[in-house]
Design an enzyme around this catalytic site. Structure first.
Site, PDB file in Angstrom:
ATOM      1  N   ASN A  11       1.027  -1.000   0.077  1.00  0.00           N
ATOM      2  CA  ASN A  11      -0.148  -0.064  -0.029  1.00  0.00           C
ATOM      3  C   ASN A  11       1.009   1.202  -0.112  1.00  0.00           C
ATOM      4  O   ASN A  11       1.465   1.436   1.096  1.00  0.00           O
ATOM      5  CB  ASN A  11      -1.009  -0.045   1.150  1.00  0.00           C
ATOM      6  CG  ASN A  11      -2.043   1.109   1.180  1.00  0.00           C
ATOM      7  OD1 ASN A  11      -2.680   1.168   2.395  1.00  0.00           O
ATOM      8  ND2 ASN A  11      -2.231   1.675   0.110  1.00  0.00           N
ATOM      9  N   CYS A  87      -5.328   5.719   8.117  1.00  0.00           N
ATOM     10  CA  CYS A  87      -4.769   4.727   7.116  1.00  0.00           C
ATOM     11  C   CYS A  87      -3.753   4.004   8.223  1.00  0.00           C
ATOM     12  O   CYS A  87      -2.661   4.632   8.366  1.00  0.00           O
ATOM     13  CB  CYS A  87      -4.108   5.339   6.003  1.00  0.00           C
ATOM     14  SG  CYS A  87      -3.188   4.164   4.918  1.00  0.00           S
ATOM     15  N   CYS A 226      -4.692  -2.626   3.299  1.00  0.00           N
ATOM     16  CA  CYS A 226      -5.329  -1.631   3.803  1.00  0.00           C
ATOM     17  C   CYS A 226      -5.173  -1.743   5.314  1.00  0.00           C
ATOM     18  O   CYS A 226      -5.684  -2.820   5.850  1.00  0.00           O
ATOM     19  CB  CYS A 226      -6.784  -1.558   3.263  1.00  0.00           C
ATOM     20  SG  CYS A 226      -7.683  -0.333   4.189  1.00  0.00           S
TER      21      CYS A 226
END
EC number: 5.1.1.7
Length: 290
Positions: A11, A87, A226
């Protein structure tokens, strides 16, 4: 304008060190920088600043609950230019950059976000690799929901991890079928239930303490990982077995992370890699404002 590029289980992010929060950061500029053909390419942007500087510059209207003025602040933007609350992979990479750049020397410190403070523990960090645990806060189950992903209708559990998730465990889904699913296609969900959109995780039943997961992130599409989604997936996998707490390995296309769900909080441990650093053309950056 200097930058760094890094990823947490693939990511990937562009980091913009801007401790005084003086940098213009429009949605158009963010989208251009994240574009993999006309920019550097990334799933999102991490502006590296402090909470008090972010407030003084108008990036924040006020300090998020629990965030102190002296805390580091991760100003996170999605690839489409929108602002995101949290995040988990980004926090790991953010903490790694702070250590690798010399901006931070402690092993334990707090990274502020729109979702609140996220305490981190840096187990190891060098100029390229790090191993970081993020205290993600309590993950709250909100009830059932449904989504259509790649033409497959799925039932799931809505989970708040500082941002909205719908974690869909399909007990009949094999890892091979999951790998073949078109998770990158637009997903359908109940917009009345998720008026601001939702991150949708598709996961297999756990086997030997491992669940496999893919994710469609709002404002981005499919990503290789994620962090908050892995927490939501762990909550859903445990709930399917009638458990509220436990530790699981979540396997995403970008690698493995460990998620520990407790009564009080959720802990996400995984790697970070800093790939490159350099300078962004000031002229190019100005041209992207429009």
């Amino acid at each position: 304008m200097i930058f760094a590029k890094g990823h947490g289980t693939q990511n990937d992010f562009v980091l913009l060190p801007d401790v005084a929060a003086r940098l213009s950061l429009t949605a158009a500029q963010v989208a251009a920088l994240c574009d993999r053909r006309r920019g550097l390419g990334a799933d999102g942007i991490l502006r590296v600043t402090t909470a008090d500087a972010a407030v003084a510059a108008g990036v924040l209207h006020r300090l998020p609950d629990g965030v102190s003025p002296g805390d580091w602040y991760m100003d996170y933007r999605n690839a489409d230019g929108s602002t995101a609350q949290m995040c988990g992979n980004g926090v790991r990479v953010f903490a790694h950059y702070l250590r690798a750049s010399g901006l931070e020397t402690r092993d334990e410190f707090v990274v502020g976000s729109l979702a609140g403070p996220r305490p981190v523990t840096v187990h190891h960090a060098d100029q390229t690799h790090a191993d970081v645990t993020v205290d993600m806060g309590k993950a709250n189950k909100l009830g059932p929901g449904e989504a259509v992903v790649g033409g497959r209708r799925l039932s799931g559990v809505a989970v708040d991890v500082g941002n909205p998730h719908l974690a869909c465990l399909d007990p009949g889904l094999t890892p091979e079928q999951l790998a073949a699913l078109d998770v990158g296609a637009p997903v359908s969900f109940d917009h009345a239930q998720f008026p601001e959109g939702v991150n949708v995780e598709v996961l297999t039943a756990r086997a030997a303490g491992v669940v496999c997961m893919r994710v469609h992130e709002r404002g981005v599409g499919e990503t290789r990982s994620c962090g908050t989604g892995t927490v939501a997936a762990a909550v859903a996998a445990l709930a399917s077995a009638g458990q509220e707490t436990g530790t699981l390995t979540v396997r995403i296309p970008g690698g493995d992370v460990t998620v520990n769900i407790t009564d009080a909080t959720s802990l996400l441990r995984g790697p970070s890699v800093l790939v490159a650093s350099g300078e962004i053309s000031e002229e190019w950056w100005r041209d992207q404002r429009r």
